[in-house]
Write a protein that holds these residues in place. Structure first.
Motif, PDB file in Angstrom:
ATOM      1  N   ALA A  23       0.700  -1.194  -0.112  1.00 59.95           N
ATOM      2  CA  ALA A  23      -0.076   0.030  -0.109  1.00 59.95           C
ATOM      3  C   ALA A  23       0.663   1.166   0.116  1.00 59.95           C
ATOM      4  O   ALA A  23       0.724   2.213  -0.828  1.00 59.95           O
ATOM      5  N   LEU A  26       2.382   1.811  -3.422  1.00 57.12           N
ATOM      6  CA  LEU A  26       1.300   2.175  -4.431  1.00 57.12           C
ATOM      7  C   LEU A  26       0.909   3.698  -4.277  1.00 57.12           C
ATOM      8  O   LEU A  26       0.970   4.493  -5.148  1.00 57.12           O
ATOM      9  N   THR A  43      -4.775  -3.017  -1.255  1.00 60.06           N
ATOM     10  CA  THR A  43      -3.827  -3.794  -1.642  1.00 60.06           C
ATOM     11  C   THR A  43      -4.094  -5.259  -0.676  1.00 60.06           C
ATOM     12  O   THR A  43      -4.679  -5.144   0.405  1.00 60.06           O
ATOM     13  N   TYR A  55      -4.148  -8.285   4.853  1.00 61.32           N
ATOM     14  CA  TYR A  55      -4.965  -6.907   4.226  1.00 61.32           C
ATOM     15  C   TYR A  55      -4.438  -5.787   5.308  1.00 61.32           C
ATOM     16  O   TYR A  55      -4.272  -5.908   6.445  1.00 61.32           O
ATOM     17  N   GLY A  60      -5.654   2.626   2.558  1.00 59.29           N
ATOM     18  CA  GLY A  60      -6.536   2.346   1.484  1.00 59.29           C
ATOM     19  C   GLY A  60      -7.951   1.807   1.859  1.00 59.29           C
ATOM     20  O   GLY A  60      -8.428   2.159   3.089  1.00 59.29           O
ATOM     21  N   HIS A 104      -8.574  -3.221 -11.372  1.00 61.92           N
ATOM     22  CA  HIS A 104      -7.841  -4.520 -10.410  1.00 61.92           C
ATOM     23  C   HIS A 104      -6.974  -5.127 -11.014  1.00 61.92           C
ATOM     24  O   HIS A 104      -6.940  -5.605 -12.345  1.00 61.92           O
ATOM     25  N   TRP A 120      -2.397  -8.578  -5.178  1.00 63.29           N
ATOM     26  CA  TRP A 120      -3.972  -8.065  -5.716  1.00 63.29           C
ATOM     27  C   TRP A 120      -3.667  -6.429  -5.307  1.00 63.29           C
ATOM     28  O   TRP A 120      -3.204  -6.115  -4.082  1.00 63.29           O
ATOM     29  N   ASP A 121      -3.913  -5.546  -6.019  1.00 62.98           N
ATOM     30  CA  ASP A 121      -4.481  -4.227  -5.839  1.00 62.98           C
ATOM     31  C   ASP A 121      -5.376  -3.770  -6.622  1.00 62.98           C
ATOM     32  O   ASP A 121      -5.766  -4.312  -7.701  1.00 62.98           O
ATOM     33  N   MET A 186       0.711   0.405  -9.331  1.00 62.09           N
ATOM     34  CA  MET A 186      -0.204  -0.688  -8.977  1.00 62.09           C
ATOM     35  C   MET A 186       0.907  -1.759  -9.451  1.00 62.09           C
ATOM     36  O   MET A 186       1.200  -2.854  -8.357  1.00 62.09           O
ATOM     37  N   ALA A 189       3.696  -1.897  -6.955  1.00 64.76           N
ATOM     38  CA  ALA A 189       3.067  -2.524  -5.521  1.00 64.76           C
ATOM     39  C   ALA A 189       3.061  -4.144  -5.756  1.00 64.76           C
ATOM     40  O   ALA A 189       3.525  -4.860  -4.504  1.00 64.76           O
TER      41      ALA A 189
END
Length: 681
Positions: A23, A26, A43, A55, A60, A104, A120-121, A186, A189
């Motif tokens: 995060a 990003l 993220t 998480y 975010g 995404h 994932w982000d 992204m 990240a």
């Protein structure tokens, strides 16, 4: 074999740190203000099956914890190291993307030839094409109007950027270069996440890393179940209303039936309205989904902040969201303003839990999240700058023991304010007011948090102001346990001048240079009897500008004289007010909803919606609109005249509602197939 509990706790902090480092990477390298400043991004690390096991706690958007990247990845024929999958498609991704401005990215993380996790982000992009700048309009009736649809596709193949995808993207976006800057952030990240996961495996071994994913989920599920047992066993039902679907003045109704059994919770959204020909549908796929479980997540984490943030929190929650309704629309439905419906849906869940145990939940917040968008055009080049001025929210609802928070609301996402200096650096327009809104919080023993007043002075010809997620212009944020509702929203141009004009719910407005556009957000609902609020606290509210002296007298029975309250006058006033009023209500919805519910009560609405769902999908919306406009003939004037005044004689309107219900029964009966004959639907 399960890991030692101490090692599980260590892994919890390590994987959370990875998600948070992603995060940070990003946000610090992103290009657009909405990502860098407001924080509309996310993220996470996902299991090989696609559920999130790590998480961030505070960075975010907080609400996407219950997401699943698995369905999007299942559409990719083969994955290899270095691949990155891109999607913004709400239906192809089965609700991972919930509207198309949200891009995404998913990077499978390989170790010794096998996928061991996914990074994932997502970011909310400034524009993804479509019919208006910023791509979101409440009036859009289908997905094709909302921008460039990207089903799951490889943006990066084995480490090499897919330039064909970028070519298509540039051709379908008004601000491609700044958005591509966010996409590069992204990708950076995701690389951080992959590198840190490899380091963790090198330190602890692959088997331990995979087992930790499972153990963390089980740990979270166990702790969440203990919190959910605070909800008494039983079934509790509640519903709430959005103002309208923008294309008509017919309110949208969402309904939640919560069933609790020894901590296990089932949420049934049957009885919610059929999907609408507007952008208020929520693409959940009929599955457990972040927009359906968000308020339970808040409840769980508020009661136990040691719970690891992962998909295990939701393992003791099941949902039912009927296909074809606003909570599970058919593919192709417009979804751009899905957040407005999600907020109202979760407030219905709040009401159900408050019925289960008074004091368990706070009163609802202002109930809005408005990304206020400004479009400026360069007169010389014609180039347009599309930017989010501010993510505007109302105040939070009060709860037993505490006032609501003024001017802030993280009930949907923990987004931040955008500094005015940053806005004015990027735009010619000037922010002339950003303040707490007087008398907007619901009165109560504990006062609802105030909304805000936000005003922008337009500088350039050809500018446009757009509002997204505008709600609570008709129905107020309700009060609880004797508390009063918060004030409704307003949008005004040139407030306090001879040219003042109410704009109501914005889609897109084209002001002239020098015009000042003002958005006033609702306050949260109050909690408890306002006459029980200590007079000293009311006097302080007046001194600080939260409550006017007039409202102090009217709502709290407190007589303000100078800078202090008049104790004897207050005592007499409160005694008179207590003698004159009736019993306090568990929920105070305000006169607008009280009148609406008196005409369209729960049993009637359940039957109406059940019958509408039996009609063909192409005629449901029109038949629904006709029904309500026949019952309330002047419904189109809502916004000019208060709803309860438009309804007028409730008994007469109730009679018309029952007549229309009878006609609808007949219509449905005629459309049923007869023996040997096809149905008309």
């Amino acid at each position: 074999m399960k890991l030692d509990p101490v090692l599980v706790e260590i892994f919890f902090h390590k994987v959370t740190a990875i998600a948070e480092e992603m995060a940070i990477a990003l946000q610090r390298t992103a290009r657009t203000t909405y990502v860098k400043e407001a924080g509309d991004f996310g993220t996470a690390l996902a299991t090989p099956a696609g559920r999130f096991f790590a998480y961030p706690k505070v960075m975010g958007v907080s609400g996407f914890l219950d997401s699943n990247v698995g369905p999007a990845l299942a559409l990719i024929p083969s994955l290899e190291p270095g691949d990155v999958v891109l999607t913004n498609h709400p239906f192809a991704s089965e609700g991972l993307a919930t509207h198309m401005p949200d891009l995404h990215l998913i990077r499978p993380i390989f170790y010794e030839g096998e996928i061991v996790a996914h990074a994932w982000d997502f970011i909310h992009s400034a524009d993804i094409g479509g019919g208006v700048p910023s791509s979101i309009s409440p009036r859009f009736s289908d997905l094709y109007q909302e921008g460039f649809q990207i089903p799951p596709i490889k943006l990066v193949k084995a480490g090499v950027m897919n330039e064909d995808v970028l070519t298509l993207y540039r051709a379908n976006c008004r601000t491609p270069e700044v958005n591509l800057g966010d996409i590069k952030a992204m990708l950076a990240a995701l690389a951080v996440g992959e590198r840190r996961v490899h380091g963790l495996i090198a330190q602890h071994g692959l088997e331990t890393f995979l087992q930790a994913q499972a153990d963390l989920a089980e740990y979270a599920a166990t702790k969440a179940l203990a919190v959910q047992k605070k909800i008494p066993d039983g079934t509790y039902e509640f519903w709430d209303l959005l103002d309208d679907d923008f294309n008509s003045k017919v309110p949208i109704r969402v309904r939640c039936k919560l069933t609790a059994n020894d901590g296990h919770v089932h949420l049934d959204f049957t009885g919610s309205d059929p999907q609408v020909l507007a952008a208020y549908n929520i693409p959940t796929g009929g599955q457990r989904h972040p927009w359906l479980t968000l308020k339970l997540m808040h409840f769980i984490y508020s009661h136990d902040k040691t719970i690891p943030l992962n998909h295990g929190i939701f393992e003791n929650i099941t949902v039912e969201a009927p296909r074809g309704t606003v909570v599970n629309p058919e593919p192709g439905a417009a979804v751009g303003v899905r957040s407005a419906t999600a907020i109202r849906l979760n407030e219905a869940l709040v009401g159900a839990m408050a019925k289960a145990r008074p004091g368990l939940m706070p009163a609802p917040s202002g109930g809005i999240m408005i990304p206020s968008v400004l479009v400026e055009q360069d007169a010389a080049t014609g180039a347009r700058n599309v930017m989010v001025l501010q993510s505007l929210v109302g105040g939070t609802g009060a709860r037993q023991g505490a006032d609501g928070v003024d001017g802030r609301d993280s009930s949907l996402a923990n987004q931040r304010n955008t500094p005015m200096e940053k806005t004015e650096e990027e735009a010619e327009a000037t922010i002339v007011d950003y303040a707490l809104r007087l008398d907007s919080g619901g009165a109560g023993r504990w006062r609802g948090g105030t909304g805000v007043v936000f005003s922008v002075r337009i500088a350039r010809h050809g500018s446009a102001v757009l509002g997204r997620g505008m709600e609570r212009f008709v129905f107020r944020p309700w009060g609880m346990a004797g508390g009063r509702p918060g004030e409704k929203a307003r949008v005004v141009v040139n407030l306090g001048t001879p040219a003042e004009r109410e704009l109501g719910k914005l889609d897109i407005f084209y002001p002239e240079p020098g015009d000042v556009v003002t958005i006033m957000t609702p306050g949260g609902g109050g909690y408890g009897d306002p006459l029980d609020r200590p007079a000293e606290e009311v006097a302080r509210d007046v001194a600080f500008g939260y409550v006017s002296a007039k409202a102090a007298r009217r709502d709290y029975g407190v007589a303000i004289s100078g800078d202090a309250f008049d104790a004897s006058a207050t005592e007499r006033l409160r005694a008179d007010m207590r003698a004159a009023r009736g019993p306090l209500a568990d929920f105070d919805f305000g006169p607008e909803r009280a009148a609406w519910d008196a005409v369209f009560d729960d049993a009637t609405m359940l039957e109406i919606n059940g019958l509408l769902m039996q009609l063909g999908p192409n005629i449901r919306s029109q038949r629904r609109r006709e029904l309500f406009e026949r019952v309330v003939p002047d419904l189109a004037r809502v916004g000019v005249i208060p709803l309860h005044d438009i309804i007028g004689d409730v008994a007469a309107a109730r009679g018309r509602a029952l007549a229309e219900l009878g006609a609808l029964r007949t219509d449905v009966e005629h459309m049923k197939p007869r023996s040997g004959a096809p149905g008309r639907a």
